[in-house]
Design an enzyme around this catalytic site. Structure first.
Site, PDB file in Angstrom:
ATOM      1  N   HIS A 476       0.832  -1.211   0.000  1.00 41.29           N
ATOM      2  CA  HIS A 476       0.000   0.000   0.000  1.00 41.29           C
ATOM      3  C   HIS A 476       0.863   1.256   0.000  1.00 41.29           C
ATOM      4  O   HIS A 476       0.696   2.142  -0.850  1.00 41.29           O
ATOM      5  CB  HIS A 476      -0.916  -0.018   1.228  1.00 41.29           C
ATOM      6  CG  HIS A 476      -1.789   1.189   1.370  1.00 41.29           C
ATOM      7  ND1 HIS A 476      -3.130   1.185   1.055  1.00 41.29           N
ATOM      8  CD2 HIS A 476      -1.522   2.456   1.790  1.00 41.29           C
ATOM      9  CE1 HIS A 476      -3.642   2.400   1.261  1.00 41.29           C
ATOM     10  NE2 HIS A 476      -2.684   3.178   1.721  1.00 41.29           N
ATOM     11  N   GLU A 477       1.775   1.339   0.956  1.00 38.74           N
ATOM     12  CA  GLU A 477       2.607   2.537   1.048  1.00 38.74           C
ATOM     13  C   GLU A 477       3.529   2.671  -0.161  1.00 38.74           C
ATOM     14  O   GLU A 477       3.839   3.788  -0.594  1.00 38.74           O
ATOM     15  CB  GLU A 477       3.413   2.531   2.351  1.00 38.74           C
ATOM     16  CG  GLU A 477       2.564   2.574   3.616  1.00 38.74           C
ATOM     17  CD  GLU A 477       1.569   3.725   3.635  1.00 38.74           C
ATOM     18  OE1 GLU A 477       1.838   4.779   3.022  1.00 38.74           O
ATOM     19  OE2 GLU A 477       0.506   3.562   4.257  1.00 38.74           O
TER      20      GLU A 477
END
Length: 685
Positions: A476-477
């Site tokens: 995600h990051e």
């Protein structure tokens, strides 16, 4: 002479001699920030005055572009300072940030409330139809005008002064809110002396707790409120009373009526945001924020959340009933499951239904392998490569640095990876940039991007082995990081992640999908001891369990979004935090309320971050990412770059240079459909 010498030795006030002109973290001292920032503010004001006093008639170049380029030293100092205040803070640094924040707020207001400057901006904006600007320049002009109009340029003198006071107060309150949560997180420790109280906990959790106790000078085993410690305890510990104790500590953060209590701060923030919106001509803070969002209005967001509740709640009720039946068949004797029972019995039910748990999966998710895996996925999709460096200065020895190269071999970005919890690091996971991307004087200045997470640390006997949830967090990051690293705009204020809040999560959430993709999993999921690739059987179990308790998970996220909108979507009611959360819980929470706990006082996303009236964007972006990922799979997944090329060209490179819906339609060929998200979550067939 001494002052002049100190200024010339200040790292911020001379060209960086580091690789790619990265921030010289090894040379920057705390006493460098204030002098450098004051110099930056002075330079910025001088640059603004030059625009205001320009005798030539206002043009796009001498007003809008000149304003875009002003205050570069301010940004240079502030980006380092605020990155460190999140990832490597200290009491001294927190004091500096408290001193600096009102100065930055005043500087921003000095610009947006400058009548002569606004007159020049408006003069250019009024002739926009005849300027024949390219789409990116037209967007910069529109955003520049709205920056003034939406922040008080049209107010009378008295209202402008009040706006300054509000902005100064809000900057201080948000900082204090975050500090209080960090203090509460750091100050708590649960020490277990009797090994019997560790029953149910896997070896990795016990070993980590032993190391934490040693680090804190305690005997036995120590558990904290950091995610890698808190999560496994709530999942595995048989001792229900200790689970309850830890749950109450975590969910009671900054809600104890003491020096770290955030209840009054929340009331002040909500009231000030409402007053600010009213001053600017908006009915509520949500109306102000959402005017510039992809959703477009408070009513549309409310309808969106309400509609999702109608799908999620029935599924959640069925799933909670199934979980309760399972718990009672396995020794649970109360009528209802409590919140501190949820993860414990969910983990056991998941193990029974799918023969799958984190203890089985963690050996396949060594941090270094997962990181190499996300690099490889990015290479297959976008052709980019990563090369680790050891000569780029870092703010903590745990931070890794990489050069990033494009498919043609050209330098693309610097990437910093910071993955383990520390006392000076706030909880959660996020992406920042230390340097943004822009084109200036014909040079494409490339970005320096940071990913910060709080993952399970290595122990004396094991490397960092991630839970599957931590794997999805890393992806995600990294999706946010790609949005920054692949940015290719002219103007920094429109580049990278400078997009509406409900569009910014699209790149990050798209990346999460690869964690469930068999081809991608086989790239990085390799047993840390044997090197064996994750077997197909486990991949199928991961995929089969993707929707496990999805109704409850969706309802939890909707609960956060609804509370956010309740605080910011109406005139402040004066209700207590408990009353606010109870109203939302009647719709979006199935577990019994517990006295003495509330999530609002530690809800840093909306009270210390940038998500106020915008938390719904995670669900909004789920609609986008599920629809987008279906397109990736339609086009052949990792093997066919058609979807990736379109996503890079129309989303990742474009930043905020065009309206989000227009960018999405250019990528997908149509507007997004919510059905993909509902199908993926198992909420419809």
């Amino acid at each position: 002479m001494l002052k002049q010498a100190a200024m010339t030795q200040n790292p911020f006030l001379q060209p960086y001699s580091t690789p790619h002109q990265t921030a010289p973290f090894d040379k920057i001292k705390n006493n460098d920030y204030l002098p450098a920032l004051k110099e930056g503010l002075a330079q910025g004001r001088k640059e603004v005055n030059a625009i205001v006093n320009n005798s030539a008639k206002p043009t796009f170049e001498n007003t809008i572009v000149a304003l875009e380029h002003s205050g570069e030293l301010v940004g240079k100092v502030a980006s380092v300072l605020f990155n460190l205040n999140s990832a490597e803070t200290s009491p001294e640094l927190q004091t500096i940030v408290k001193d600096v924040s009102p100065m930055l707020s005043e500087y921003s207001n000095d610009i947006t409330l400058n009548e002569k400057l606004f007159a020049r901006v408006k003069a250019v904006y009024d002739q926009r139809t005849s300027l024949q600007l390219d789409p990116e320049s037209a967007m910069l002009l529109e955003k520049s005008y709205k920056r003034f109009a939406r922040n008080g340029a049209n107010l009378d003198a008295k209202s402008k002064e009040r706006l300054r006071e509000i902005d100064k107060d809000l900057s201080q309150l948000s900082l204090q809110f975050g500090e209080n949560v960090l203090n509460e997180t750091n100050e708590y420790v649960l020490v277990v002396e009797d090994e019997k109280d560790l029953a149910g906990l896997p070896d990795f959790a016990r070993e980590a707790a032993k190391a934490t106790a040693k680090q804190k000078g305690k005997s036995g085993w120590a558990f904290t409120l950091q995610a890698p410690s808190y999560g496994p305890f709530m999942q595995y510990a048989d001792n229900r009373e200790l689970r309850k104790e830890l749950y109450l500590a975590y969910n009671g953060r900054s809600f104890h009526g003491d020096k770290n209590d955030n209840s009054t701060i929340i009331q002040k923030i909500v009231n000030l945001r409402f007053e600010r919106a009213n001053l600017l001509g908006y009915k509520t803070h949500a109306d102000f924020v959402l005017e510039e969002s992809m959703a477009g209005s408070k009513d549309k967001v409310q309808s969106f959340l309400d509609e999702l509740v109608t799908y999620a709640r029935p599924a959640a009720e069925r799933q909670l009933a199934e979980l309760t039946t399972y718990a009672k068949a396995n020794g649970f004797t109360d009528d209802k499951l409590q919140a501190w029972d949820n993860n414990y019995y969910a983990e056991k039910l998941k193990k029974e239904k799918y023969d799958l748990d984190d203890e089985t999966l963690k050996p396949y998710f060594k941090l270094e392998n997962v990181l190499n895996g996300v690099f490889t996925v990015a290479n297959k999709l976008y052709g980019i490569t990563f090369k680790e460096r050891t000569d780029i200065p870092v703010y903590n020895s745990e931070v890794k640095t990489f050069d990033v190269f494009d498919k043609d071999g050209k330098f693309l970005a610097v990437f910093y990876g910071d993955y383990f919890p520390r006392e000076g690091k706030r909880s959660g996971a996020w992406m920042n940039d230390v340097q943004g991307q822009k084109i200036e004087n014909g040079e494409n200045i490339r970005p320096h991007i940071v990913n910060v997470c709080n993952f399970t640390k290595p122990t004396d006997t094991k490397p960092s082995l991630l839970t599957f949830n931590e794997v999805t967090t890393l992806f995600h990051e990294f999706g946010h990081a790609l949005h920054g690293m692949l940015a290719n705009g002219t103007y920094e204020s429109l580049s990278g992640t400078s997009v509406p809040r409900d569009f910014v999560e699209l790149p990050s959430q798209v990346m999460e999908n690869w964690c469930y993709d068999p081809e991608a999993l086989k790239i990085f999921a390799k047993h840390y001891q044997t090197g064996d690739v994750i077997p197909n059987e486990l991949i199928e179990k991961i995929r089969a369990s993707q929707n496990f308790l999805a109704g409850l998970a969706n309802l939890r996220q909707l609960r956060f979004g609804l509370v956010d909108l309740y605080y910011h979507g109406q005139q402040p009611t004066g209700e207590t935090i408990t009353q606010v959360e109870s109203k939302v819980d009647s719709v979006a929470n199935l577990f019994p309320r517990v006295e003495g706990v509330a999530f609002s006082p530690a809800f840093t996303h909306i009270f210390a971050g940038g998500y106020s009236a915008g938390y719904y964007s995670y669900k909004w972006s789920e609609v986008l990412d599920a629809d987008a990922f279906e397109f990736f799979k339609e086009k052949g997944g990792l093997d066919n770059k058609a979807a990736a090329d379109s996503f890079r060209k129309n989303v990742l490179e474009k930043g905020g240079t065009e309206k989000p819906m227009e960018l999405y339609k250019k990528f997908r060929g149509r507007e997004p459909s919510p059905k993909a998200m509902l199908r993926r979550s198992g909420l419809i067939l």
